[in-house]
Scaffold this motif. Structure first.
Motif, PDB file in Angstrom:
ATOM      1  N   SER A  62       0.918  -1.074  -0.057  1.00 37.25           N
ATOM      2  CA  SER A  62      -0.032  -0.195   0.042  1.00 37.25           C
ATOM      3  C   SER A  62       0.882   1.100   0.050  1.00 37.25           C
ATOM      4  O   SER A  62       0.350   2.270  -0.401  1.00 37.25           O
ATOM      5  CB  SER A  62      -0.907  -0.104   1.198  1.00 37.25           C
ATOM      6  OG  SER A  62      -0.246   0.496   2.508  1.00 37.25           O
ATOM      7  N   GLY A  63       2.153   1.126   0.319  1.00 37.39           N
ATOM      8  CA  GLY A  63       2.733   2.554   0.467  1.00 37.39           C
ATOM      9  C   GLY A  63       2.649   3.119   1.711  1.00 37.39           C
ATOM     10  O   GLY A  63       3.093   4.152   2.103  1.00 37.39           O
ATOM     11  N   ASP A 121       6.349  -3.532   2.018  1.00 36.64           N
ATOM     12  CA  ASP A 121       6.776  -3.036   3.201  1.00 36.64           C
ATOM     13  C   ASP A 121       5.635  -3.413   4.051  1.00 36.64           C
ATOM     14  O   ASP A 121       4.568  -3.075   4.128  1.00 36.64           O
ATOM     15  CB  ASP A 121       6.916  -1.531   2.835  1.00 36.64           C
ATOM     16  CG  ASP A 121       7.685  -0.946   4.564  1.00 36.64           C
ATOM     17  OD1 ASP A 121       8.911  -1.084   4.265  1.00 36.64           O
ATOM     18  OD2 ASP A 121       6.950  -0.394   5.086  1.00 36.64           O
ATOM     19  N   TYR A 122       6.211  -4.201   5.286  1.00 31.86           N
ATOM     20  CA  TYR A 122       5.322  -4.579   6.330  1.00 31.86           C
ATOM     21  C   TYR A 122       4.838  -3.690   6.994  1.00 31.86           C
ATOM     22  O   TYR A 122       5.430  -2.619   7.708  1.00 31.86           O
ATOM     23  CB  TYR A 122       6.141  -5.535   6.881  1.00 31.86           C
ATOM     24  CG  TYR A 122       5.157  -6.658   7.989  1.00 31.86           C
ATOM     25  CD1 TYR A 122       4.956  -7.672   7.532  1.00 31.86           C
ATOM     26  CD2 TYR A 122       4.444  -6.175   9.032  1.00 31.86           C
ATOM     27  CE1 TYR A 122       3.814  -8.615   8.164  1.00 31.86           C
ATOM     28  CE2 TYR A 122       3.802  -6.936   9.744  1.00 31.86           C
ATOM     29  CZ  TYR A 122       3.526  -8.033   9.243  1.00 31.86           C
ATOM     30  OH  TYR A 122       2.455  -8.735  10.042  1.00 31.86           O
ATOM     31  N   SER A 123       3.310  -3.364   7.048  1.00 28.94           N
ATOM     32  CA  SER A 123       2.698  -2.276   7.893  1.00 28.94           C
ATOM     33  C   SER A 123       1.479  -2.902   8.707  1.00 28.94           C
ATOM     34  O   SER A 123       0.348  -3.408   8.058  1.00 28.94           O
ATOM     35  CB  SER A 123       2.211  -1.066   6.792  1.00 28.94           C
ATOM     36  OG  SER A 123       1.485  -0.206   7.486  1.00 28.94           O
ATOM     37  N   ASN A 124       1.431  -2.570   9.969  1.00 31.21           N
ATOM     38  CA  ASN A 124       0.301  -2.737  10.742  1.00 31.21           C
ATOM     39  C   ASN A 124      -0.761  -1.964  10.565  1.00 31.21           C
ATOM     40  O   ASN A 124      -1.778  -2.253  10.819  1.00 31.21           O
ATOM     41  CB  ASN A 124       0.785  -2.917  12.187  1.00 31.21           C
ATOM     42  CG  ASN A 124       1.863  -3.987  12.545  1.00 31.21           C
ATOM     43  OD1 ASN A 124       1.369  -5.160  12.086  1.00 31.21           O
ATOM     44  ND2 ASN A 124       2.675  -3.653  12.932  1.00 31.21           N
ATOM     45  N   THR A 125      -0.429  -0.690  10.106  1.00 33.72           N
ATOM     46  CA  THR A 125      -1.590   0.220   9.651  1.00 33.72           C
ATOM     47  C   THR A 125      -2.439  -0.210   8.508  1.00 33.72           C
ATOM     48  O   THR A 125      -3.657  -0.016   8.728  1.00 33.72           O
ATOM     49  CB  THR A 125      -0.887   1.758   9.167  1.00 33.72           C
ATOM     50  OG1 THR A 125       0.218   2.153  10.068  1.00 33.72           O
ATOM     51  CG2 THR A 125      -2.143   2.795   9.006  1.00 33.72           C
ATOM     52  N   THR A 133      10.631  -7.302  -4.165  1.00 27.98           N
ATOM     53  CA  THR A 133      10.496  -6.195  -5.177  1.00 27.98           C
ATOM     54  C   THR A 133       8.668  -5.736  -5.010  1.00 27.98           C
ATOM     55  O   THR A 133       8.518  -4.678  -5.470  1.00 27.98           O
ATOM     56  CB  THR A 133      10.313  -7.009  -6.667  1.00 27.98           C
ATOM     57  OG1 THR A 133       9.343  -7.902  -6.685  1.00 27.98           O
ATOM     58  CG2 THR A 133      11.578  -7.467  -6.984  1.00 27.98           C
ATOM     59  N   GLY A 134       7.802  -6.636  -4.245  1.00 29.27           N
ATOM     60  CA  GLY A 134       6.445  -6.224  -4.384  1.00 29.27           C
ATOM     61  C   GLY A 134       5.915  -6.280  -5.458  1.00 29.27           C
ATOM     62  O   GLY A 134       4.616  -6.417  -5.303  1.00 29.27           O
TER      63      GLY A 134
END
Length: 397
Positions: A143-144, A191-195, A316-317
């Motif tokens: 998601s960024g 990019d790992y994000s809990n948000t 790479t995503g």
């Protein structure tokens, strides 16, 4: 990572890439395996747990044909009169919870209530900076959007108010909302994000008309999948749950500013800080039941399973479909795929400030193993992957 409820994939995958045990020959007698696994668990408590601030371990191994080996080692806390760890001891399972959040959205999609390619502009218009981000990109970590647990303001809030601080989802998201000054910059690729999963929880509530707690209870917990001792609240868990939990111990090596929390029992914390990103309390045996139901059972229909397991490269995503020898670490929708010399499968290490729960599922070998530890050790201090690999090897000897 700050206040991590993330998956520590790399260590486990490195372990799984050790010289392969050719084709599995499973222990014919579960009692033989029980003895081997008990020895591994006892050795962990004796040799490794003290350096991780853990006092015990729970283990569950689910073998082909339905046999299960469930056991514990050590004590539930540092107290002199602490009770022994048992297979029924409960733990915060951290980001293993993300698979429940993803499954709820996949079920809602199958019911026509939401589409994973819907944007946040449709479901959470109060965040215009992310109006073009799709639900799918939330779930596969492309998601960024930065994780709120990496925001300095989050640490400062904990420093001032302690583990009893209650957070609404909006406050958590607000820590990284670019509308506010000082918000972290957007990320790129995987990019790992809990948000992401706090926002996903908001979508669940708006699309499904129930809270996340009601959604988990209605769709997943209870008799249908055997999850009769799995629990979720966005707050402090009730005493009848915490009395059956191991005490959780925070390790402040990576966050010395929060060293004061090393004296706290994390099982008593307000878990609203983790929410739909990592707030479930359960046991290894329950996690094994969930993993089988999710990947091989009827939690999802065929289309839902295909979407769940369609992974992006963690390098790479980019969408790669499945992990491979060339790109062995992939992230699906709340699940992580791997390719290794031991086989291809699915794994996740869920972490909270005081607990680690790690599973590995090898579909071709019809084998699931989960361990739970009652400390929040991270990085090089975290030996959970080594322990789980030893258990997998024991099951395949």
């Amino acid at each position: 990572m700050r206040f991590s409820v993330c998956a520590a994939f790399a260590g486990l995958l490195a372990g799984l890439a050790l010289p392969a045990l050719a084709l599995p020959v499973f222990a014919a007698d579960p009692e033989v395996l029980r003895q081997k696994v008990q020895a591994i668990a006892d050795a962990y408590v004796r040799d490794t747990a003290p350096g991780e601030r853990a006092t015990g371990i729970s283990v569950s191994v689910s073998l082909p044909g339905g046999a299960m080996v469930n056991l514990g080692a050590g004590k539930v806390s540092t107290a002199a009169d602490a009770a022994p760890i048992t297979p029924e001891t409960l733990y915060q399972i951290g980001s293993v919870s993300k698979s429940f959040t993803a499954a709820a959205l996949l079920q809602l999609q199958a019911e026509g209530k939401v589409d994973l390619d819907d944007t946040l502009g449709k479901w959470t218009p109060e965040y215009p900076a992310w109006k073009d981000v799709t639900i799918r990109r939330l779930l596969n970590m492309t998601s960024g959007i930065m994780g709120y647990d990496n925001a300095p303001a989050m640490a400062e809030t904990f420093q001032k108010l302690g583990m009893g601080r209650h957070f609404s989802p909006a406050v958590l998201v607000g820590f990284v909302d670019p509308t506010y000054p000082g918000a972290p910059e957007a990320t790129e690729g995987y990019d790992y994000s809990n948000t992401n999963y706090i926002l996903a929880g908001m979508v669940i509530e708006r699309a499904g008309g129930m809270t996340v707690q009601e959604t988990f209870q209605t769709r997943f917990f209870g008799d249908r999948y055997g999850l009769t001792d799995s629990h979720y609240v966005e707050g402090v868990f009730p005493k009848d749950v915490t009395d059956r939990m191991a005490s959780g111990y925070f390790v402040a090596a990576a966050m010395p500013e929060l060293k004061a929390f090393e004296t706290d029992d994390i099982k008593l914390a307000d878990m609203s800080w983790a929410g739909a990103a990592g707030g479930i309390v359960s046991s290894p045996a329950q996690v094994n039941l969930w993993v089988r139901a999710l990947f091989a059972g009827d939690v999802l229909d065929a289309a839902g399973k295909a979407e769940l397991t369609d992974v992006v490269s963690m390098k790479t995503g980019k969408t790669i479909g499945r992990a491979s020898a060339d790109d062995p670490h992939g992230f699906g929708l709340g699940v992580s795929g791997f390719s290794s010399a031991m086989g291809d499968g699915w794994t996740y290490e869920g972490e909270s400030m005081g607990f680690r729960v790690l599973y590995a599922y090898l579909p071709d070998k019809d084998l699931v193993a989960t361990i739970a530890l009652n400390s929040g050790a991270e990085g090089e201090a975290d030996h959970a992957n080594t322990v789980l690999v030893e258990i997998l090897k024991a099951a395949m000897e």
